[in-house]
Design a protein around this motif. Structure first.
Motif, short mmCIF file in Angstrom:
data_model
loop_
_atom_site.label_atom_id
_atom_site.label_comp_id
_atom_site.label_asym_id
_atom_site.label_seq_id
_atom_site.Cartn_x
_atom_site.Cartn_y
_atom_site.Cartn_z
N ASP A 59 -52.85 -53.76 38.18
CA ASP A 59 -53.81 -54.61 37.48
C ASP A 59 -55.15 -54.70 38.22
OD1 ASP A 59 -51.99 -55.09 35.50
OD2 ASP A 59 -51.39 -57.08 36.23
N SER A 60 -55.14 -54.47 39.52
CA SER A 60 -56.37 -54.56 40.31
C SER A 60 -57.26 -53.32 40.17
CB SER A 60 -56.03 -54.76 41.79
OG SER A 60 -55.52 -53.56 42.34
N LEU A 61 -56.71 -52.25 39.62
CA LEU A 61 -57.48 -51.02 39.43
C LEU A 61 -58.36 -51.12 38.19
CD1 LEU A 61 -54.62 -48.44 40.16
CD2 LEU A 61 -56.35 -49.29 41.76
N THR A 62 -59.37 -50.26 38.14
CA THR A 62 -60.21 -50.22 36.94
C THR A 62 -59.42 -49.62 35.79
OG1 THR A 62 -61.09 -48.01 37.35
CG2 THR A 62 -62.23 -49.86 38.42
N GLU A 63 -59.88 -49.87 34.59
CA GLU A 63 -59.22 -49.32 33.41
C GLU A 63 -59.19 -47.79 33.46
OE1 GLU A 63 -59.65 -49.42 28.52
OE2 GLU A 63 -60.66 -50.93 29.76
N GLU A 64 -60.27 -47.20 33.94
CA GLU A 64 -60.32 -45.74 34.04
C GLU A 64 -59.29 -45.23 35.05
OE1 GLU A 64 -63.46 -42.10 35.11
OE2 GLU A 64 -64.04 -44.20 35.40
N GLN A 65 -59.18 -45.91 36.18
CA GLN A 65 -58.20 -45.50 37.19
C GLN A 65 -56.77 -45.66 36.68
OE1 GLN A 65 -59.60 -48.05 40.34
NE2 GLN A 65 -60.79 -46.42 41.32
N GLN A 66 -56.52 -46.74 35.94
CA GLN A 66 -55.20 -46.93 35.35
C GLN A 66 -54.86 -45.78 34.40
OE1 GLN A 66 -55.37 -50.77 33.47
NE2 GLN A 66 -55.13 -51.90 35.38
N THR A 67 -55.83 -45.38 33.60
CA THR A 67 -55.61 -44.28 32.66
C THR A 67 -55.31 -42.99 33.40
OG1 THR A 67 -57.05 -45.28 30.99
CG2 THR A 67 -56.67 -42.90 30.83
N ILE A 68 -56.04 -42.74 34.48
CA ILE A 68 -55.81 -41.53 35.28
C ILE A 68 -54.40 -41.54 35.85
CG2 ILE A 68 -56.45 -40.35 37.43
CD1 ILE A 68 -59.38 -41.13 36.78
N LEU A 69 -53.96 -42.67 36.39
CA LEU A 69 -52.61 -42.75 36.95
C LEU A 69 -51.56 -42.47 35.88
CD1 LEU A 69 -52.59 -45.79 39.41
CD2 LEU A 69 -52.84 -43.38 39.93
N ARG A 70 -51.72 -43.05 34.72
CA ARG A 70 -50.75 -42.83 33.64
C ARG A 70 -50.73 -41.36 33.21
NH1 ARG A 70 -48.41 -47.29 31.43
NH2 ARG A 70 -49.46 -49.33 31.62
N GLU A 71 -51.91 -40.79 33.02
CA GLU A 71 -51.99 -39.41 32.54
C GLU A 71 -51.42 -38.43 33.56
OE1 GLU A 71 -55.91 -39.85 29.60
OE2 GLU A 71 -56.10 -38.84 31.55
N GLU A 72 -51.76 -38.62 34.82
CA GLU A 72 -51.28 -37.69 35.85
C GLU A 72 -49.81 -37.89 36.16
OE1 GLU A 72 -52.78 -35.07 36.69
OE2 GLU A 72 -54.55 -35.65 35.56
N SER A 73 -49.33 -39.13 36.01
CA SER A 73 -47.89 -39.36 36.16
C SER A 73 -47.13 -38.63 35.06
CB SER A 73 -47.59 -40.86 36.10
OG SER A 73 -46.20 -41.09 36.13
N LYS A 74 -47.60 -38.74 33.83
CA LYS A 74 -46.95 -38.06 32.71
C LYS A 74 -46.97 -36.55 32.91
CE LYS A 74 -45.19 -37.80 28.54
NZ LYS A 74 -43.80 -38.26 28.27
#
Length: 323
Positions: free
Chosen positions: A244-259
């Motif tokens: 939750d402390s990350l930016t929305e863009e960083q959260q999206t990157i984590l989700r996409e790269e995890s997938k």
């Protein structure tokens, strides 16, 4: 239940820093060997995240239980002392019982079936439940269908399992499946398993093919039966407060790269299984491929135990996803 009130001082300091979302190191701990597809996928994830964030997020990897046993790693991720983890559903169900349903014996008929269920209705249903325990589910990775090895005799029917003393992890679903086939089970920590096998403390054990191969369990076991009695996977999770402390863009990157990394691991595990079995056979292991119809037919009591553990309502919901 463990709550986010217990987050470590170090993580709390990070969360109060305005710069946190701009420059952070996330530790990812897991149990896979460095040669295993799970760690190779984790390396790919780390490299891609650092590249896509321009170095603002660095990911440090700690494979092969370097930061503690799997239960300890998961607990520390919930507490915030470790930022990310790759537990299986058997670890997560200690905190959210819905995850216990995934390991119902003989629930899935193929890898494709398991992936369709987990990535779709299961995550939509169980993901929000996990957030209540302080974890965000980034994506489902892989581990595989589990199979039995032993040092006594080939397994061609359920009767061949009857009477074997088998090591299992401390997961009720696996215990229930093997006991339903007539085996006696004992829980031994994985690092102690080679000694237990070599000294005859147990007759055998069960694991995905990749684990049997990469940890060279064939050094201690003569027989492998492709029983595929339980499926589970690594699940990529991150501490919710950290996420939750990350930016929305960083959260999206984590989700996409995890997938992406999870899909990479899936492809590798599935592609390598046949080759790994062939190599185990070439090294002297005797492999049997029994008809699993008779095995599945004995699982009524085991499935009842899983439903009791996970909650009948949870089980009913999970079963509705399988069709």
């Amino acid at each position: 239940m463990l709550k986010k009130l217990m987050i470590s001082g170090a993580v709390s300091a990070l969360l109060t820093s305005a710069a946190y979302a701009q420059d952070v190191t996330l530790r990812l701990a897991h149990f896979a060997a460095e040669s295993h597809p799970g760690h190779i996928a984790a390396e790919s994830f780390a490299e891609a995240v650092e590249e896509r964030t321009g170095g603002a997020i660095a990911v440090e990897l700690y494979p092969a239980n370097q930061l503690g046993s799997p239960p300890e790693q998961l607990e520390q991720t919930i507490l915030g002392a470790i930022e990310m983890n790759l537990p299986t559903q058997g670890g997560l169900d200690k905190y959210e019982k819905a995850f216990g349903t995934v390991m119902t014996p003989f629930a899935f008929n193929s890898y494709e079936h398991a992936h369709e269920v987990l990535d779709g209705p299961f995550t939509d249903w169980a993901g929000p439940k996990l957030e209540e325990q302080g974890l965000v589910l980034l994506s489902n990775w892989e581990y595989g269908f589990r199979n039995i090895t032993n040092s006594k005799h080939p397994i061609n029917s359920p009767e061949d399992v009857d009477g074997l003393k088998l090591r299992t992890p401390p997961e009720l679903q696996i215990v229930a499946a093997l006991e339903g086939l007539g085996a006696s089970t004992t829980q031994i920590a994985f690092p102690e398993l080679p000694n237990a096998l070599s000294q005859g403390v147990v007759d055998g054990q069960e694991n995905p093919i990749g684990v049997i191969y990469h940890y060279k369990l064939n050094d201690f076991q003569e027989h492998l039966a492709i029983t595929r009695h339980v499926y589970n996977s690594m699940v990529h999770v991150i501490n919710k407060d950290v996420f939750d402390s990350l930016t929305e863009e960083q959260q999206t990157i984590l989700r996409e790269e995890s997938k992406r990394a999870g899909n990479m691991m899936r492809e590798a595990v599935i592609a390598q299984e046949a080759d790994e079995i062939a190599k185990l056979e070439a090294a002297g292991m005797q492999v049997t491929r029994p008809d699993l119809t008779a095995f599945s037919a004995l699982m009524g009591p085991a499935r009842e135990r899983v439903a009791e553990y996970s909650g009948q309502e949870n089980m009913d919901t999970f079963l509705s996803f399988l069709d």
